[in-house]
Design an enzyme around this catalytic site. Structure first.
Site, PDB file in Angstrom:
ATOM      1  N   HIS A 186       0.854  -1.194   0.000  1.00  0.00           N
ATOM      2  CA  HIS A 186       0.000   0.000   0.000  1.00  0.00           C
ATOM      3  C   HIS A 186       0.891   1.246   0.000  1.00  0.00           C
ATOM      4  O   HIS A 186       2.012   1.221   0.514  1.00  0.00           O
ATOM      5  CB  HIS A 186      -0.890  -0.042   1.245  1.00  0.00           C
ATOM      6  CG  HIS A 186      -1.861   1.083   1.339  1.00  0.00           C
ATOM      7  ND1 HIS A 186      -1.515   2.316   1.847  1.00  0.00           N
ATOM      8  CD2 HIS A 186      -3.177   1.169   0.996  1.00  0.00           C
ATOM      9  CE1 HIS A 186      -2.570   3.119   1.808  1.00  0.00           C
ATOM     10  NE2 HIS A 186      -3.588   2.449   1.293  1.00  0.00           N
ATOM     11  N   VAL A 188       1.279   3.869   1.800  1.00  0.00           N
ATOM     12  CA  VAL A 188       1.899   4.387   3.022  1.00  0.00           C
ATOM     13  C   VAL A 188       2.926   3.418   3.608  1.00  0.00           C
ATOM     14  O   VAL A 188       3.584   3.747   4.595  1.00  0.00           O
ATOM     15  CB  VAL A 188       0.860   4.732   4.116  1.00  0.00           C
ATOM     16  CG1 VAL A 188      -0.073   5.820   3.639  1.00  0.00           C
ATOM     17  CG2 VAL A 188       0.102   3.500   4.580  1.00  0.00           C
ATOM     18  N   LYS A 189       3.077   2.226   3.006  1.00  0.00           N
ATOM     19  CA  LYS A 189       4.021   1.249   3.531  1.00  0.00           C
ATOM     20  C   LYS A 189       5.436   1.554   3.017  1.00  0.00           C
ATOM     21  O   LYS A 189       5.686   2.562   2.368  1.00  0.00           O
ATOM     22  CB  LYS A 189       3.584  -0.162   3.144  1.00  0.00           C
ATOM     23  CG  LYS A 189       2.200  -0.556   3.659  1.00  0.00           C
ATOM     24  CD  LYS A 189       2.084  -0.419   5.154  1.00  0.00           C
ATOM     25  CE  LYS A 189       0.888  -1.156   5.746  1.00  0.00           C
ATOM     26  NZ  LYS A 189      -0.413  -0.763   5.207  1.00  0.00           N
ATOM     27  N   HIS A 190       6.369   0.659   3.294  1.00  0.00           N
ATOM     28  CA  HIS A 190       7.785   0.932   3.017  1.00  0.00           C
ATOM     29  C   HIS A 190       8.075   1.098   1.527  1.00  0.00           C
ATOM     30  O   HIS A 190       8.885   1.939   1.139  1.00  0.00           O
ATOM     31  CB  HIS A 190       8.653  -0.172   3.600  1.00  0.00           C
ATOM     32  CG  HIS A 190       8.638  -0.200   5.085  1.00  0.00           C
ATOM     33  ND1 HIS A 190       7.609  -0.764   5.809  1.00  0.00           N
ATOM     34  CD2 HIS A 190       9.513   0.291   6.006  1.00  0.00           C
ATOM     35  CE1 HIS A 190       7.857  -0.628   7.106  1.00  0.00           C
ATOM     36  NE2 HIS A 190       8.993   0.011   7.250  1.00  0.00           N
TER      37      HIS A 190
END
Length: 390
Positions: A186, A188-190
């Site tokens: 997603h 907002v993930k790394h």
């Protein structure tokens, strides 16, 4: 009172970092012969498996689909219980319901905020099929203790590592350790593929089930066919889903994966800045990192010591928003969500998680931030806390 915001523009709590080479990689695929699941998906999976140190990686359309696939591969079905944490996004439990199983919530450790292995042990019975520990905020769970319980009771361990790409547990990368591990892609993930998820595993049987599950339960593998009418022939052998990643998404994920170490290093740098600043404020408890664990810091969560404040968490949250700081709260305990209440889960079953929820605020953390952004967050937190200091 100073009413001028610390920042003129809004700083979100999380954001992707898409650079020109990422864009060019996607453009190149758009000009190629493959847009849906093709050779770029396979390449991305191989690169991902190599990065985390697993033998196999299987991509999915999103992290929830990946967890669903893992529950299917683990054989979770009607009447099975799966123990997980309430301090997570709903998908960590929903994936069990999709298979007809029952999520069972074990309370958290009050220091790490991760699932407490002692609470897990208390809940294991003859119906227990699996454990889904969640590496909350990127902090690895006490996997040695979880695995010891799993071995003793013949349970499958499916790590929810949506927050933990790049994290290590006792020098082993998360993704290389348990039966299966899920990662989220997603924004907002790394790293991101727009939307997407990955399951890593060292088990060939799980790998083959996952690949077939994400594509309607269909196979063209000659060794698995019940009949064979010719080179065009395929069989749907069980009810699977259309959970495939596209080549367009996979090439973005592949490009982003080359940057993961840089992204994690920046997250850790900003964490150090936060911790140094907030350790001086008695009204705040900063995150704890367990020995032997190296978090990859998806989220930075402060815990308010409300007995030292005149304001509520809601007032402090709104105060930070007025400073143009994009705060959030992670998470509402899953068993407190209306749907879970409707199907019979009760408040009070996980007191540590429920108390934590009332006291936490998520601050902005993402690699595209600058040191000035971090300093703005620090200044805003100090300003708001001072307004409500007893």
């Amino acid at each position: 009172m100073d009413t001028k915001p610390i920042r003129d523009n809004y700083l979100p709590y999380g954001s992707q970092w898409i650079e020109e080479d990422d864009i060019q990689a996607v453009v190149d695929v758009l000009k190629s012969n493959y847009l849906t699941t093709g050779p770029t998906v396979k390449k991305f999976e191989e690169e991902f498996a190599e990065y985390v140190g697993a033998q196999y990686a299987v991509s999915f359309s999103n992290g929830t689909a990946a967890l669903h696939g893992a529950c299917f591969a683990a054989g979770i079905g009607q009447g099975d219980e799966v123990i997980t944490t309430p301090m997570t996004f709903a998908a960590s439990a929903n994936c069990v319901l999709y298979q007809g199983g029952e999520p069972v919530f074990a309370d958290i450790d009050d220091k790490t905020y991760n699932i407490d292995p002692k609470k897990v042990e208390e809940l294991i019975n003859e119906k227990t099929k699996a454990i889904i520990p969640v590496h909350f905020t990127g902090q690895p769970v006490a996997l040695d203790e979880i695995h010891a319980l799993a071995k003793e009771h013949n349970l499958v361990v499916i790590e929810d590592a949506a927050h933990a790409l790049g994290a290590t547990y006792k020098e082993n990368k998360i993704g290389s350790i348990s039966d299966m591990t899920m990662f989220s892609l997603h924004p907002v993930k790394h790293i991101t593929s727009g939307e997407g998820g990955i399951i890593t595993t060292n088990d060939k049987n799980y790998y083959e089930k996952l690949v077939q599950f994400r594509s309607h339960g269909i196979t063209r593998d000659n060794d698995k066919l019940i009949e064979n009418h010719g080179p065009w022939y395929y069989e749907m052998q069980f009810l699977g889903f259309n959970y495939r990643l596209t080549d367009i998404q996979a090439v973005l994920g592949s490009s982003q994966l080359q940057k993961i170490d840089r992204f994690v290093e920046l997250r850790r740098k900003y964490i150090d800045m936060y911790n140094i600043a907030f350790n001086e404020i008695s009204q705040i408890t900063v995150p704890y990192q367990a020995e032997g664990c190296n978090s990859s810091w998806h989220l930075y969560i402060i815990r308010l010591n409300l007995e030292q404040l005149t304001g509520t968490r809601k007032e402090i949250f709104k105060g930070l928003q007025l400073q143009n700081i994009g705060v959030n709260v992670h998470y509402i305990p899953v068993h407190q969500l209306p749907y879970y209440q409707q199907i019979g889960y009760k408040r009070g079953i996980c007191p540590n998680a429920e108390k934590l929820y009332e006291e936490i605020i998520t601050l902005p953390l993402f690699p595209k931030m600058t040191e000035d952004d971090v300093n703005d967050v620090i200044a805003a937190v100090k300003k708001v806390i001072n307004q409500y200091r007893k």
